[in-house]
Design a protein around this motif. Structure first.
Motif: not given
Length: 391
Positions: A220-223, A312-313, A332-335, A352-355
């Motif tokens: 979950s923490r990998r771009w 990439l956080y 990228h902000p997500v709910p 991350l995917e949307r960066v």
């Protein structure tokens, strides 16, 4: 709440102190300001660190600690294979109790993130006869802890940083230090070994370089690895710097995937994947124009070394950003943020995917300073990078 003067006097008298941090290397790095506070406040004390096998790799790099004991606790998430298969249930714990009892510690400080319980470690210390035991606790620990702070933290926007959490814990019993930077030191020999491996891998030490570290322990923490390759190619084109990839042996597939996304399969890039020990990796990061990485140990190494880093956080945990660092933190902000999951539960991985790669390149260029006309600093140093003094 603050500890009464009598409690502070007892802690000031401790001469054999055990610091406990049983999770990952990055978590232990974020605890080093509190370890500095222990050393500064208790200059005559013998300070031992009880750490996981991964965290114990810091042993020779944190000079405020006198010894390190490795212990993979069953109440902390561990990599596969970390269990001592040759021992029966509870035997490793019984053995650790004996080791701690024989060491005759006066005090123990148990460092945990807000989602962990300190009580199993507190029981270990109580069984070992350690009289002073300090930690955060959500429930009343009664006699498991001699000193404690009620833990009311939950993952949320604006919560205090992990490094500050641990500083506040030791301050509760009157232990503190002026220096609050993360602490990491590497040796001249490690810098020289890194340079040898750099050249052997085809790198040119007369040219500036940047580091790309595409791995992280949690998926979950990998771009995406190919995005790291795309950003690396664009940054190399914009600056003329060499792209140098790093990672452990288990991260080689990610490095290969990233390099495959570069022009000509990354022919002009340098791979040090699986080649560097911890001090050598730190030397590499210290000499880089910038490091590109996920929320993982290299981000905290860069912070400790005052080296520029683009992170990439992923929004799984809010309190682990680079501490007092020259950093750009991208997501990228997500709910669904603050999920605390190792695998994205929503499966879209949007935080991350949307960066896009161009945002990473721009962040790196911002940290590197204006181009052209401003010379880049030389490639990796032969001497350890300066770090904050202890006194």
């Amino acid at each position: 709440m603050s500890a009464p003067c009598e409690r502070q006097r007892l802690w000031q008298g401790a001469r054999r102190v055990l610091a406990i941090r049983l999770d990952n290397l990055g978590d232990l790095l974020m605890t080093t300001p509190a370890l500095v506070a222990l050393r500064t406040s208790l200059p005559q004390a013998h300070i031992a660190l009880l750490a996981s096998s991964a965290g114990a790799a810091l042993a020779s790099h944190v000079p405020v600690v006198d010894e390190v004991l490795a212990y993979d606790a069953p109440w902390v998430k561990r990599p596969a294979g970390a269990l001592e298969r040759s021992l029966g249930p509870g035997e490793a714990e019984a053995r650790m109790v004996r080791i701690l009892a024989e060491a005759r510690f006066d005090a123990a400080v148990i460092f945990t993130v807000c989602t962990q319980s300190a009580l199993p470690a507190a029981l270990l210390c109580l069984q070992a006869g350690i009289p002073l035991r300090l930690a955060y606790s959500r429930e009343n620990p009664y006699e498991l802890l001699s000193d404690w702070i009620a833990d009311t933290e939950v993952p949320a926007d604006g919560m205090r940083h992990e490094a500050q959490r641990q500083l506040d814990l030791v301050h509760h019993v009157g232990l503190q230090a002026d220096a609050q930077r993360l602490l990491f030191r590497f040796k001249v020999e490690e810098a020289l070994a890194m340079r040898h491996k750099f050249e052997r891998a085809g790198g040119d030490l007369t040219r500036p370089y940047f580091v790309v570290h595409p791995g992280a322990t949690a998926a979950s923490r990998r771009w995406p690895a190919e995005r790291f390759g795309q950003a690396a190619q664009a940054l190399a084109d914009a600056t003329g710097c060499q792209a140098v990839f790093s990672g452990g042996p288990d991260e080689l597939p990610l490095i290969h995937e990233a390099m495959a996304a570069m022009r000509d399969g990354g022919e002009g890039a340098v791979s040090l994947g699986g080649e560097l020990v911890l001090g050598e990796l730190a030397s590499l990061i210290a000499g880089a124009q910038v490091t590109l990485c996920n929320n993982s140990a290299p981000a905290h190494l860069a912070a400790a070394l005052n080296a520029p880093v683009v992170v990439l956080y992923a929004l799984t945990n809010p309190q682990h950003t680079p501490w007092q660092a020259r950093a750009r933190v991208l997501n990228h902000p997500v709910p669904c943020r603050h999920c605390l999951k190792s695998v994205c539960p929503e499966r879209h991985h949007d935080c991350l995917e949307r960066v896009p790669p161009q945002d990473v390149v721009q962040a790196a260029l911002d940290l590197m300073g204006p181009l052209p006309g401003v010379p880049l600093h030389p490639a990796s140093p032969c001497i350890p990078h300066p770090v904050t003094a202890l006194g």
